[in-house]
Scaffold this motif. Structure first.
Motif, PDB file in Angstrom:
ATOM      1  N   GLY A  65     -38.102 -35.867  11.419  1.00 16.63           N
ATOM      2  CA  GLY A  65     -39.508 -35.898  11.036  1.00 16.63           C
ATOM      3  C   GLY A  65     -40.000 -37.303  10.718  1.00 16.63           C
ATOM      4  O   GLY A  65     -41.164 -37.629  10.929  1.00 16.63           O
ATOM      5  N   ALA A  66     -39.104 -38.143  10.228  1.00 19.93           N
ATOM      6  CA  ALA A  66     -39.509 -39.494   9.818  1.00 19.93           C
ATOM      7  C   ALA A  66     -39.417 -40.505  10.956  1.00 19.93           C
ATOM      8  O   ALA A  66     -39.772 -41.665  10.793  1.00 19.93           O
ATOM      9  N   LEU A  67     -38.924 -40.066  12.128  1.00 21.13           N
ATOM     10  CA  LEU A  67     -38.853 -40.981  13.271  1.00 21.13           C
ATOM     11  C   LEU A  67     -40.234 -41.204  13.863  1.00 21.13           C
ATOM     12  O   LEU A  67     -41.088 -40.324  13.822  1.00 21.13           O
ATOM     13  N   SER A  68     -40.421 -42.393  14.447  1.00 22.38           N
ATOM     14  CA  SER A  68     -41.672 -42.630  15.173  1.00 22.38           C
ATOM     15  C   SER A  68     -41.683 -41.745  16.419  1.00 22.38           C
ATOM     16  O   SER A  68     -40.635 -41.497  17.023  1.00 22.38           O
ATOM     17  N   ILE A  69     -42.883 -41.308  16.796  1.00 23.96           N
ATOM     18  CA  ILE A  69     -42.961 -40.453  17.987  1.00 23.96           C
ATOM     19  C   ILE A  69     -42.519 -41.205  19.242  1.00 23.96           C
ATOM     20  O   ILE A  69     -42.223 -40.601  20.260  1.00 23.96           O
ATOM     21  N   LEU A  70     -42.425 -42.515  19.142  1.00 23.77           N
ATOM     22  CA  LEU A  70     -41.944 -43.315  20.268  1.00 23.77           C
ATOM     23  C   LEU A  70     -40.484 -42.973  20.596  1.00 23.77           C
ATOM     24  O   LEU A  70     -40.011 -43.235  21.710  1.00 23.77           O
ATOM     25  N   ALA A  71     -39.777 -42.412  19.621  1.00 19.44           N
ATOM     26  CA  ALA A  71     -38.388 -42.019  19.844  1.00 19.44           C
ATOM     27  C   ALA A  71     -38.264 -41.021  20.980  1.00 19.44           C
ATOM     28  O   ALA A  71     -37.163 -40.733  21.445  1.00 19.44           O
ATOM     29  N   GLU A  72     -39.395 -40.439  21.365  1.00 16.53           N
ATOM     30  CA  GLU A  72     -39.405 -39.540  22.516  1.00 16.53           C
ATOM     31  C   GLU A  72     -40.187 -40.260  23.623  1.00 16.53           C
ATOM     32  O   GLU A  72     -41.338 -39.953  23.894  1.00 16.53           O
ATOM     33  N   PRO A  73     -39.546 -41.262  24.253  1.00 14.01           N
ATOM     34  CA  PRO A  73     -40.319 -42.185  25.092  1.00 14.01           C
ATOM     35  C   PRO A  73     -40.979 -41.515  26.288  1.00 14.01           C
ATOM     36  O   PRO A  73     -42.069 -41.923  26.678  1.00 14.01           O
TER      37      PRO A  73
END
Ligand SMILES: Nc1ncnc2c1ncn2[C@@H]1O[C@H](COP(=O)(O)OP(=O)(O)O)[C@@H](O)[C@H]1O
Ligand SMILES: [Mg+2]
Lengths: 421, 297
Positions: free
Chosen positions: A280-288
């Protein structure tokens, strides 16, 4: 306005068999979407070494443990390690021609990092098609700086003379977009966040299709009084032309609120509990693959919250349209049709080639609001007083304002209604 | 306690439904009698503020009812001719929904609803969905909502239409019970209804009040009298064209006609006592005031 008035207005809706069917349909929609996002075609899949395809929570367990060592800050070391493995599997694949899944099975845990390499391994921003085999052609020496590449690609996209974007966006807009992109600078993190990304997708479908069902629930609040000929008595009561109308509006908004949050909470919790709350705390960029081009600097949790709030605003806006039409036209059918068309027509036109870019008007349609965070959504910007911002921000104010205005018009229209004229 | 209408007029696109009516209602039961299309419903819709008059005013104790707004509606009870129901509400739900709308405080609502159920004999049906109610039961629920706020002005539009004879008698008694200390205005096209319920009778025709007064006064002022005549069978048709015939009883070789006329219509005619029905017939010139129900406009 008395609480009992509101309660009986709500009850008047809930006792109707057709409304119960619609509530059931909303529940089924929620359930179906959850199923699809967990076990179905849009669901999570994991191929085991023995060649078994796992889905749902079982797949989530495997993926989470496989991704554990590929989580954290995506630094040069991690990229080099990943690249080494990717190349190794590419080589090994040749020795296992009988196993068509040999390579895929092994790189599953590396997918997001591989996507990063694929996406940053070129200089141009392409919406389509996506070159799937860049990663393995890279070497530790040619490994790109991911953030630098993102900005470079956007620059090329915005300023290259061959790009349609170069003339489409104004200078201010271009500057704004580049700033958004630069904002996300900082170490990129990768990790498992499948629960959040699937919950977000599910939420989108619930908001989109549920809004039409919801419009049905509130469509009769005003129109049915004349259909059932109960308006003659209603308007001769002491509060029928003031508090009663407010109670009706309140009932519509209350029902919308309760149904929306119950449904969204159900869908999100179901999916998160099956696929995991981690990330939940990851940036949505982690799903490129989905968010490479996003201009929203958000974590998965923040995106879920904001998208859910936007969806709520959309439902409330639709409730106000449905109620206004219900009151003004005394037709429950029309009260469902108008908001449905509003959300379906832009969709229809999009597939007919009338694109967002070719029509400013299209960008105002409410479906854009719930789609703003959906991956690879084109940049839709607004310029107000020299300030550039995503159209989304304008829409939030626009629809919140319209909702209030429509409710007021509804109140004004209904309380002066004559009966038998 | 005085409801006054002055020069009250309502025009629809082609028709003038109510035409310059003046009247003052005080405590008591008023029976508004007229054929279908006379303008009764339109008049009542104006009195209940559902329709804006084209011209004229309505005042309650000197105050304009439009100005009074909810203060006027607070003292109003209305049973429309075409009384609509919420199909999936139970009778009890319905009354508990109407209570706060009609300004009844939450603490009193339940007791008041129960009292209404008892009064209308609906207690054992209170859990029934309204769509399952018979015509008579619906009407009783309608009366219950109309009087739940103990209105000073009770407007009942054709309250007995479509009821079977025993229901109708029940209804008349119920309305008589409610008749004290308020203005009750009920419309009907059935003569016997007003005879048994109304102290004051208003004959309405083409949007105008053509005759008003008590039953006795109307009978006294009626220019026509009822005559019983023996007529050979083949003359019956002639008589029907020539006179207003209120009843025909056919015998073996002749017929007994009751003819309405100022003077003796033929030799041998026997003068009978004038009834309210004669007045009605004399006023409207057609057979409309019998017990049979003409249905609802
Ligand atoms: N909404 C309307 N539009 C046009 N004409 C109407 C309307 N309502 C009533 N009328 C006409 O006004 C006249 C009086 O009707 P109404 O008040 O219903 O009579 P009643 O209740 O005595 O049967 C009739 O001629 C009717 O057709
Ligand atoms: Mg009528």
């Amino acid at each position: 306005m008395k609480v009992t008035m509101v309660w009986y207005e709500v009850k008047k809706i809930l006792v109707r068999p057709s409304c119960r069917v619609v509530l059931l349909l909303l529940l089924l929609l929620g359930g179906y979407v959850c199923y699809q996002e967990v076990f179905g075609d849009a669901g999570l899949e994991w191929l085991t070494e023995s060649g078994e395809r796992l889905r749902g929570p079982a797949a989530a367990r495997e993926m989470r443990s496989a991704q554990a060592e590929w989580s954290g800050i995506l630094d040069r070391t991690m990229m080099e390690n990943a690249l080494e493995l990717l190349k190794q599997y590419e080589e090994e694949e040749k020795d296992h021609p009988e196993d068509i899944n040999y390579r895929f099975q092994r790189i599953q845990a590396l997918m997001d990092i591989r996507d990063f390499l694929n996406l940053s391994g070129k200089d141009y921003y392409e919406w389509q098609p996506f070159d799937f085999y860049i990663a393995e052609t890279l070497t530790p020496e040619t490994l790109p700086d991911i953030q630098e590449q993102r900005i470079k690609q956007l620059q090329n996209f915005l300023y290259d003379e061959n790009s349609s974007a170069s003339s489409y966006f104004s200078e201010q807009e271009k500057t704004y977009l580049l700033n958004c992109c630069a904002d996300m600078e900082g170490p990129i993190q990768v990790g498992y966040a499948q629960g959040w990304s699937h919950a977000f997708d599910a939420g989108y479908y619930v908001i989109f299709y549920g809004s039409i069902l919801m419009a049905f629930l509130v469509s009769g609040i005003f129109a049915n009084e004349s259909r059932w000929k109960t308006d003659a008595v209603y308007f001769t009561t002491e509060h029928g032309r003031k508090k009663g109308v407010i109670a009706k509006l309140a009932a519509g908004f209350l029902l919308t609120t309760v149904v929306y949050w119950a449904l969204m909470l159900m869908v999100n919790l179901l999916i998160l509990s099956m696929l995991g709350f981690d990330g939940g705390a990851l940036s949505i960029l982690a799903e490129p693959m989905d968010n490479w081009k996003s201009i929203y600097n958000l974590t998965f949790l923040q995106r879920s919250i904001l998208a859910t709030l936007d969806g709520y605003l959309l439902w409330m806006f639709f409730a106000s349209i449905a109620m206004l039409v219900s009151a003004a036209a005394s037709s429950a059918g029309l009260a469902v049709t108008v908001p449905s068309l509003l959300i379906l027509i832009p969709n229809f036109l999009d597939t007919r080639g009338i694109t967002r870019e070719s029509s400013v008007l299209m960008n105002f349609f409410p479906d854009k609001m719930v789609r703003a965070y959906v991956g690879n959504f084109p940049y839709v910007l607004a310029e107000i007083g020299g300030n550039v911002m995503p159209m989304l921000y304008v829409q939030r104010y626009l629809y919140a304002g319209l909702m209030v205005v429509l409710a007021l018009i509804c109140w004004e229209v209904y309380r002066h209604r004559q009966v038998g004229g | 306690m005085e409801l006054t209408i002055t020069e009250l007029t309502k025009d629809f696109r082609k028709t003038r439904a109510v035409s310059q009516v003046n009247y003052t209602f005080q405590s008591g039961v008023y029976g508004l009698l007229g054929v279908n299309g006379a303008g009764k419903t339109t008049l009542m819709r104006m009195i209940t503020t559902l329709l804006k008059p084209t011209a004229g005013t309505i005042t309650w104790d000197g105050q304009d009812v439009v100005q009074m707004d909810k203060d006027y509606r607070r003292i109003l009870g209305y049973l429309p001719q075409d009384f609509g129901i919420y199909p999936d509400f139970t009778v009890q739900d319905y009354l508990l929904y109407m209570a706060p709308l009609k300004g009844i405080r939450p603490v009193l609502a339940k007791a008041r609803a129960e009292e209404m159920l008892r009064m209308t004999g609906m207690t054992q049906h209170r859990k029934l969905k309204m769509k399952a109610l018979s015509g008579g039961m619906k009407r009783r629920a309608g009366i219950a909502q109309a009087v739940i706020n103990d209105p000073k002005i009770l407007i009942l539009d054709e309250p007995t239409a479509g009821l079977d004879p025993s229901e109708r008698i029940r209804f008349r008694n119920l309305i008589s019970e409610l008749a004290t200390d308020r203005v009750v205005l009920l419309s009907t096209h059935i003569v016997s209804d007003v005879e048994s319920m109304a102290g004051q009778i208003i004959l309405m025709k083409n949007g105008k009040f053509v005759m008003t007064g008590s039953s006795e006064e109307l009978i006294r002022n009626c220019p026509d009298r009822g005559w019983l005549c023996d007529v050979p069978k083949k003359q019956v048709n002639d008589c029907c064209l020539k006179y207003r015939v209120s009843s025909i009883k056919t015998m073996a070789d002749h017929a007994k006609l009751r003819i309405l006329s100022r003077e003796m219509p033929m030799p041998g005619a026997v003068l009978e006592e004038t009834t309210l029905e004669d007045v009605f017939l004399s006023c409207f010139g057609e057979r409309s005031g019998d017990e049979s129900d003409h249905g609802v406009v």
